[in-house]
Scaffold this active site. Structure first.
Site, PDB file in Angstrom:
ATOM      1  N   GLY A  10      63.250  29.432  61.347  1.00 55.54           N
ATOM      2  CA  GLY A  10      62.913  28.205  62.075  1.00 55.54           C
ATOM      3  C   GLY A  10      62.093  28.618  63.286  1.00 55.54           C
ATOM      4  O   GLY A  10      62.545  29.426  64.111  1.00 55.54           O
ATOM      5  N   GLY A  12      60.497  26.330  65.364  1.00 58.63           N
ATOM      6  CA  GLY A  12      60.202  25.108  66.138  1.00 58.63           C
ATOM      7  C   GLY A  12      60.392  25.352  67.626  1.00 58.63           C
ATOM      8  O   GLY A  12      60.059  26.424  68.142  1.00 58.63           O
ATOM      9  N   GLY A  15      63.115  28.045  68.111  1.00 53.20           N
ATOM     10  CA  GLY A  15      62.612  29.288  67.507  1.00 53.20           C
ATOM     11  C   GLY A  15      61.517  29.934  68.359  1.00 53.20           C
ATOM     12  O   GLY A  15      61.517  31.151  68.582  1.00 53.20           O
ATOM     13  N   ARG A  85      67.802  16.186  66.775  1.00 49.31           N
ATOM     14  CA  ARG A  85      68.054  14.743  66.898  1.00 49.31           C
ATOM     15  C   ARG A  85      67.059  14.056  67.825  1.00 49.31           C
ATOM     16  O   ARG A  85      66.425  14.677  68.668  1.00 49.31           O
ATOM     17  CB  ARG A  85      69.480  14.452  67.320  1.00 49.31           C
ATOM     18  N   ASN A  98      70.358  18.746  57.131  1.00 48.28           N
ATOM     19  CA  ASN A  98      70.485  20.148  57.514  1.00 48.28           C
ATOM     20  C   ASN A  98      71.380  20.957  56.575  1.00 48.28           C
ATOM     21  O   ASN A  98      71.241  22.176  56.484  1.00 48.28           O
ATOM     22  CB  ASN A  98      70.948  20.258  58.972  1.00 48.28           C
ATOM     23  N   ASN A 123      72.390  22.082  64.060  1.00 53.78           N
ATOM     24  CA  ASN A 123      73.468  21.099  64.187  1.00 53.78           C
ATOM     25  C   ASN A 123      73.659  20.261  62.931  1.00 53.78           C
ATOM     26  O   ASN A 123      72.719  20.138  62.144  1.00 53.78           O
ATOM     27  CB  ASN A 123      73.153  20.154  65.364  1.00 53.78           C
ATOM     28  N   ARG A 154      76.078  24.781  80.669  1.00 48.21           N
ATOM     29  CA  ARG A 154      75.861  23.439  81.246  1.00 48.21           C
ATOM     30  C   ARG A 154      76.956  23.127  82.265  1.00 48.21           C
ATOM     31  O   ARG A 154      76.682  22.654  83.369  1.00 48.21           O
ATOM     32  CB  ARG A 154      75.851  22.389  80.125  1.00 48.21           C
ATOM     33  N   HIS A 178      81.237  21.679  68.787  1.00 46.02           N
ATOM     34  CA  HIS A 178      80.061  21.381  69.608  1.00 46.02           C
ATOM     35  C   HIS A 178      79.682  19.923  69.384  1.00 46.02           C
ATOM     36  O   HIS A 178      78.725  19.601  68.726  1.00 46.02           O
ATOM     37  CB  HIS A 178      78.920  22.312  69.171  1.00 46.02           C
TER      38      HIS A 178
END
Ligand code: APR
Length: 322
Positions: A10, A12, A15, A85, A98, A123, A154, A178
């Site tokens: 991947g 994207g 990636g 998403r 996925n 995900n 986070r 998650h």
């Protein structure tokens, strides 16, 4: 000694960021694999990062490909293949699409990089890492998922802002799946060793503010999706996965929360969910079982149930998984 090889399945948003970080940290040579049809993003991004090398002083090789044979011999595979998403979607909405991607990726890794340490980011994370392990057939200690490091990062960021202290001095623990049911553990989260409940008593913050930070952590991914509109978070997820890859490649024995195969601990028998682990040259070398109080255990159990529901949904979609 040959440089380690890192395969990114991947190429994207995450990636590309992974490739850039792996190159800047000179973790190893990078192969980016993608099947995108609208553009050759794997080759394009690999070449772009490689061309930054002379200026950045990077001595690693980068290659883009759409042929699984090029990941042969990879030491680490980081999987971000799939769809991300958009606003209004939950991570669980990605499951059907996925899951098919995990099948092809699992088969590709099994055929060409069966000895690698696999970190899944796609995900809905906990169900996808389980499916990826099933499809690949790799040993369970060599397949894990990145979520806990990101969720904890986070949490740490929000806490550091609230306390006006360095993020480096804030440690935090987020366990469970998650998703909306993730479990930020305030008792195990500290500023330089002082647990959060003590900091409330010391007047550094209030319980209400702490509760709001816990909720913001749970909604952290959705907050980014709401701002970006066109996709989901990528800088923090990539940085988190690189920390895990580095722990493996350098045998650092880091204690990191990740989606790991739990067989025996936490009342679970053969199930992937976010728990504290030791990551070193053996992959996920140990699952660390911590003591939870009643309330924490109830939150953890609820989160496990949510992941179980997703795993059952996977089995319903692909009969070979039952
Ligand atoms: N094999 C290889 N690559 C694939 C496949 C496949 N079967 N299917 C899709 N891809 C590629 C897409 O072509 C795309 O380039 O996966 C890439 C995904 O990139 P993005 O859409 O930019 O998504 P990204 O933000 O990187 O997130 C990837 O991680 O955090 C999760 O929810 C997120 O599931 C999503 C994943």
């Amino acid at each position: 000694m040959a440089r380690p090889k890192i395969a990114l399945i991947g190429a994207g948003q995450i990636g590309g960021t992974l490739a850039h970080l792996a190159a800047i940290k000179e973790l190893g040579d990078v192969v980016m694999f993608d099947i995108a049809e609208e553009g050759d993003i794997a080759r394009g991004k690999a070449l772009d990062i490689a061309e930054s090398g002379p200026v950045a002083g990077i001595d690693v090789a980068l290659k883009g490909t759409n042929d699984y044979a090029d990941i042969a011999g990879a030491d680490v595979c980081i999987v971000t293949a799939g769809v991300a998403r958009k606003p209004g979607m939950s991570r669980d909405d990605l499951l059907g699409i996925n899951l098919k991607v995990m099948k092809s990726v699992g088969e590709g890794i099994a055929a060409h990089a069966p000895d690698s340490f696999v970190i899944c980011i796609t995900n809905p994370l906990d169900a996808m890492v389980w499916a990826l392990r099933e499809f690949s057939g790799l040993p369970t200690e060599k397949v894990c998922g990145m979520a806990g490091v990101l969720d904890s990062a986070r949490f740490r960021h929000f806490l550091a802002e609230e306390f006006d202290v360095s993020m480096r001095d804030v440690t935090a623990f987020v366990l469970g799946g998650h998703g909306d049911t993730m479990v930020p553990l305030t008792r195990y989260s500290t500023v330089a060793g002082i647990p959060l409940p003590d900091l409330v008593e010391m007047g550094w913050t209030t319980q209400d503010k702490l509760d709001a930070i816990v909720q913001r952590t749970r909604d952290g991914g959705a907050e980014i999706v709401g701002l970006l509109k066109t996709g989901s978070a990528f800088y923090a997820p990539a940085t988190s996965a690189i920390e895990m890859a580095e722990a493996y490649l350098k045998d650092q024995k880091r204690l990191l929360p990740c989606a790991a195969y739990v067989d025996g601990g936490y009342g679970l028998n053969g199930f992937y969910v976010g728990v504290p682990t030791i990551i070193g040259a053996g992959g996920v070398e140990r699952v660390v079982e911590i003591k939870m109080n009643k309330e924490e255990q109830a939150m953890f159990d609820k989160s496990v149930d949510a992941v179980k529901g997703l795993v059952e949904a996977c089995k319903g979609i692909d009969g070979s998984l039952s």
